[in-house]
Scaffold this active site. Structure first.
Site, PDB file in Angstrom:
ATOM      1  N   ASP A 356      -7.450  -1.408   4.144  1.00  0.00           N
ATOM      2  CA  ASP A 356      -6.582  -1.284   5.328  1.00  0.00           C
ATOM      3  C   ASP A 356      -5.957  -2.637   5.637  1.00  0.00           C
ATOM      4  OD1 ASP A 356      -5.891  -0.494   8.314  1.00  0.00           O
ATOM      5  OD2 ASP A 356      -6.597   1.358   7.379  1.00  0.00           O
ATOM      6  N   ASP A 357      -5.559  -2.821   6.872  1.00  0.00           N
ATOM      7  CA  ASP A 357      -4.850  -4.011   7.352  1.00  0.00           C
ATOM      8  C   ASP A 357      -5.605  -5.301   6.997  1.00  0.00           C
ATOM      9  OD1 ASP A 357      -3.121  -5.579   8.756  1.00  0.00           O
ATOM     10  OD2 ASP A 357      -3.401  -4.573  10.679  1.00  0.00           O
ATOM     11  N   ARG A 436       1.518  -4.923  20.798  1.00  0.00           N
ATOM     12  CA  ARG A 436       0.574  -5.311  19.747  1.00  0.00           C
ATOM     13  C   ARG A 436       1.112  -6.557  19.017  1.00  0.00           C
ATOM     14  NH1 ARG A 436      -2.142  -3.024  14.288  1.00  0.00           N
ATOM     15  NH2 ARG A 436      -4.286  -3.162  14.956  1.00  0.00           N
ATOM     16  N   TRP A 471       0.803   4.347   5.369  1.00  0.00           N
ATOM     17  CA  TRP A 471       2.015   3.806   6.029  1.00  0.00           C
ATOM     18  C   TRP A 471       1.792   3.877   7.529  1.00  0.00           C
ATOM     19  CZ3 TRP A 471       7.389   3.589   3.767  1.00  0.00           C
ATOM     20  CH2 TRP A 471       8.356   3.293   4.725  1.00  0.00           C
ATOM     21  N   ASP A 472       1.698   2.718   8.153  1.00  0.00           N
ATOM     22  CA  ASP A 472       1.383   2.655   9.582  1.00  0.00           C
ATOM     23  C   ASP A 472       2.637   2.299  10.387  1.00  0.00           C
ATOM     24  OD1 ASP A 472      -0.194   2.678  11.843  1.00  0.00           O
ATOM     25  OD2 ASP A 472      -1.673   1.257  11.088  1.00  0.00           O
ATOM     26  N   ASN A 474       2.939   0.904  14.415  1.00  0.00           N
ATOM     27  CA  ASN A 474       2.052   0.718  15.563  1.00  0.00           C
ATOM     28  C   ASN A 474       2.695   0.409  16.903  1.00  0.00           C
ATOM     29  OD1 ASN A 474      -0.700   1.158  14.681  1.00  0.00           O
ATOM     30  ND2 ASN A 474      -0.319  -0.476  13.234  1.00  0.00           N
ATOM     31  N   ASP A 541      -6.627   7.543  15.929  1.00  0.00           N
ATOM     32  CA  ASP A 541      -7.494   6.366  15.810  1.00  0.00           C
ATOM     33  C   ASP A 541      -8.847   6.623  16.451  1.00  0.00           C
ATOM     34  OD1 ASP A 541      -6.075   4.634  14.302  1.00  0.00           O
ATOM     35  OD2 ASP A 541      -5.483   3.291  15.919  1.00  0.00           O
TER      36      ASP A 541
HETATM   37  C1  DGJ Z   1      -3.637   1.471  13.432  1.00  0.00           C
HETATM   38  C2  DGJ Z   1      -4.211   2.531  12.544  1.00  0.00           C
HETATM   39  O1  DGJ Z   1      -4.174   3.762  13.173  1.00  0.00           O
HETATM   40  C3  DGJ Z   1      -5.620   2.128  12.142  1.00  0.00           C
HETATM   41  O2  DGJ Z   1      -6.216   3.139  11.386  1.00  0.00           O
HETATM   42  C4  DGJ Z   1      -5.540   0.854  11.377  1.00  0.00           C
HETATM   43  O3  DGJ Z   1      -4.859   1.062  10.176  1.00  0.00           O
HETATM   44  C5  DGJ Z   1      -4.859  -0.217  12.206  1.00  0.00           C
HETATM   45  N1  DGJ Z   1      -3.595   0.242  12.707  1.00  0.00           N
HETATM   46  C6  DGJ Z   1      -4.647  -1.462  11.402  1.00  0.00           C
HETATM   47  O4  DGJ Z   1      -3.949  -2.411  12.087  1.00  0.00           O
END
Ligand code: DGJ
Length: 731
Positions: A356-357, A436, A471-472, A474, A541
């Protein structure tokens, strides 16, 4: 219009000094296997929707049909109502012309019907005589799935540009005495709560104006129960619909004075008056809907079947179980951390590891959420051996490998923000608000589209062993605006989404087999527009299994289980603080696409053994989760249990999930569920999985289908978080 069009045989008549149209009435039925939408082009050329419901053998009967209900809304239930003429309700189409007028009156010109396989396409051409605007209404009818997918194509046939002020994808007129609207609302880690209300007169609007992450408030979907006070699972007439659009949307439900309901679904017109040049066509997104006489259950099954067969990228195909690094490691990992997680994932029988990130950016390393987005190079201070080393290690262990990106975003602390301040969504002279610690990139700009495409493409080039991209996305948009669009700021919200889809189309051409998850802080982009390109969604999440009972129940009303990523995480849960048994967490996650998201080395030996067992049994039945028909046996909104089952198309196998969400005192005892969807005349061996002490007296035995569906399935689920999974196989 295309060749093969049947012209309506219109005659122009002079009436009261005005040219009006006259033609024989034309009945246009749009039919699926069991349902029918009937439109009639009246003698005056107005196209009306007179019926949507169960199949009627002779739709020509609607030729003589009179709506019977007095209304001041002029032309009655218009199939695509416009501002202007005698229509006084909320219009699907509202145009401002170059001379400042607002009137559009669409009359039927002709229609065309063609079939390919199980899909019949009906195109109806309507025209405004004064402005030469033409609208093509397109209906794809899916015979087996009983789903109709519609959109409109608006052509500016005049000589000057026009502005589209409202441009819905479709309009649906319904006729009942009462409508119960069920829709969804929520926020981060709290998606898809259910609101149900009996509609009163005037208009109920469900809208999102967030630009990105649009579904972390409302979802562009709904269920309407006709003449019922509550959403029923197995009985009653229910219409379920959804808009396939990943940007601002608006659904409106307008009940007129005679109780007729008009449903409009489309792109939200908020700050989006769309300038359409002469000769140009605007194509609206798909609006899909289904009709069920067997409650919400059948409506969901119809939508799911359509989604698996047509609406979701590689829908119904089994996606691998996985371990995701996020909740187990967050930003704090080394190569060693990842390799040990891969070892653990492999030894537990999982099939993929997802990094992940936190793996990228050198000058502004991504060690927290305040830096690095935009600088998509491997952080070699953190991972000196690079991504290929980790990915090939995973492959060597028999796992696939996935990696996280968030390509639409940029942190102020990044080289990209310094190099391309013009690429950031912004309005001149106004604050670029952070959320964020990040800004949104302007996807209406083709250069930015190329960049975002490149982020995915270059990430894929880091290793030949990358099988999956998460692919996020946010944040939402604030102080919206685009330097690229100059004076045409009204196009921003629409062109952002069109830019997003164009990137995804290009990526899918190059990477048809890569599994791509659509994540947006969890379920911020859950819609059938995105799902044309994505294999699955990160449902929320919130990984707390109790919260997931409600989130997944509601998500699954509209979206199939094959897209719902669901992970087992640590306790106390990082979002809710809840402590739930590991078995409950597994039983919940196994009702979607199973994953784990924790540090496996923190599990005890006993927990590891249970994890192994649950993962192994999941592989035995998961094809049912991915492509079976869902039957919900108990709603957590109605009682103290959630129970559902997935049944194979040939009714030979099934899996049943049961969860207790509230303590039952001893007097209450065992709760009887009624299984559903089985063949009543067949016999099934029912086996409880993942335990040595079954909570049902009949486990391991053979039972008749009708007994299970009507009589005696009563597992003892007494304590909060008791849960059980049963596997059924026909003898
Ligand atoms: C938000 C995502 O929903 C999480 O699962 C994770 O990938 C974080 N971002 C990472 O910054």
């Amino acid at each position: 219009m295309k060749n093969g069009l049947k012209w309506g045989g219109l005659i122009l008549l002079m009436l009261c000094g005005q040219m009006v149209l006259a033609a024989p009435k034309t009945v246009i039925p749009v039919e699926t296997g069991h349902t029918q939408l009937v439109m009639v082009a009246q003698e005056n050329g107005v196209l009306q929707t007179l019926y949507y419901g169960a199949m009627i053998a002779d739709p020509e009967a609607f030729k003589a049909f009179r709506t019977g209900r007095g209304t001041d809304n002029g032309e009655g239930p218009m199939a695509y109502p416009t501002a202007g003429g005698r229509y006084l309700g909320q219009p699907a189409l509202h145009i401002r012309y170059a001379d400042g007028t607002h009137n559009t009156e669409l009359f039927y010109i002709g229609h065309d019907i063609r079939s390919k396989g199980d899909v019949t396409t009906t195109e109806i051409c309507l025209r405004d005589q004064v402005s030469s605007v033409e609208v093509k209404l397109v209906f794809d009818a899916y015979r087996k799935e009983d789903v109709i997918v519609t959109h409109s194509e608006i052509l500016n046939g005049g000589k000057k540009p026009v502005e589209l002020l409202d441009y819905a994808s479709g309009s649906l007129y319904l006729d009942a005495n009462q409508y119960l609207l069920t829709h969804f609302y929520g926020g981060w880690a709290n998606e898809m709560n259910i609101d149900s209300e009996v509609l009163t007169h005037d208009t109920k609007v469900i809208e999102s104006r967030r630009g990105t992450q649009v579904t972390q408030c409302s979802n562009p979907s709904f269920l309407l129960s006709l003449d019922a006070d509550r959403l029923q699972e197995n009985e009653g007439e229910v219409i379920a619909g959804a808009l396939a659009w990943s940007g601002n949307f608006r659904l409106s439900f307008e009940m007129d004075e005679s109780n007729r309901l008009n449903v409009l679904a489309g792109i939200s017109p908020f700050a989006s008056a769309y300038r359409l040049a002469a000769g140009k066509t605007f194509v609206t997104p798909d609006f899909l809907y289904t009709y069920s006489q067997k409650g919400a259950g059948q409506a969901s099954r119809n939508l799911h079947a359509w989604a698996r067969n047509y609406g979701v990228y590689d829908g119904g195909k089994v996606n691998p179980t996985l371990l995701n690094s996020w909740e187990g490691a967050y930003f704090s990992f080394t190569t060693e951390t990842l390799l040990r997680m891969i070892d653990d994932a492999a030894s537990m029988g999982l099939e993929m590891f997802v990094l992940d990130d936190g793996w990228f950016a050198k000058d502004y390393p991504r060690n927290g959420d305040d830096a690095g987005l935009g600088d998509w190079e491997v952080n070699t201070a953190k991972l000196p051996e690079g991504i290929d080393y980790v990915a090939s290690y995973a492959h060597a262990k028999g796992l696939r490998f996935g990696i996280w990106i968030e390509p639409e975003m940029v942190n102020p602390q990044s080289n990209l923000a310094r190099r391309h301040p013009d690429w950031i969504v912004q309005a001149p002279g106004r604050e670029k608000y952070q959320s964020r610690n990040q800004w949104v990139l302007d996807l209406s700009n083709p250069d930015v589209q190329d960049f975002v495409y490149g982020v995915f493409d270059n990430t894929m080039k880091l290793s030949k062993d990358i099988d999956y991209i998460k692919w996020d996305c946010n944040r939402t948009v604030a102080n919206f605006g685009s330097e690229y669009l100059g004076e045409q700021q009204d196009r921003f919200f629409v062109e952002y989404v069109q830019g997003f889809y164009s990137i995804m189309r290009r990526l899918r051409e190059k990477y048809p087999d890569t599994i791509v998850q659509c994540c947006s802080s969890g379920g911020g982009r859950v819609d059938y527009g995105a799902l044309k390109y994505f294999n699955e969604i990160w449902t929320s999440d919130n990984t707390d299994a109790l919260s997931r009972v409600y989130i997944q129940y509601a998500t699954n009303l509209i979206y199939p289980a094959c897209v719902m990523a669901s992970h087992v995480s640590a306790v106390p849960n990082h979002q809710s603080g809840n402590v739930t048994p590991l078995k409950f967490r597994f039983d919940m996650a196994c009702s979607g696409r199973l994953g784990m998201e924790l540090q496996p080395k923190n599990l005890t030996e006993r927990e590891r053994a249970l994890a192994d067992r649950c993962i192994r049994s999941y592989r035995q039945y998961r094809d049912l989760v991915f492509s079976g028909d869902v039957y919900r046996l108990a709603s957590p909104y109605d009682g103290d249990y959630y129970a559902l089952m997935y049944v194979s198309q040939d009714q030979s196998r099934a899996v049943v999930f049961t969860y207790c969400v509230k303590y039952q005192n001893r007097a209450v005892g065992a709760h009887p569920f009624r299984m559903n969807g089985l063949d009543p005349s067949r016999k099934y061996r029912v086996t409880e999985l993942n335990t040595d002490r079954s909570c049902w007296w009949g486990s391991g035995e053979v039972h008749a289908g009708d007994f299970l569906m009507h009589g005696g399935f009563n597992p003892v689920l007494q304590k909060t978080f008791d849960s059980a999974v049963f596997y059924l196989e026909a003898e």
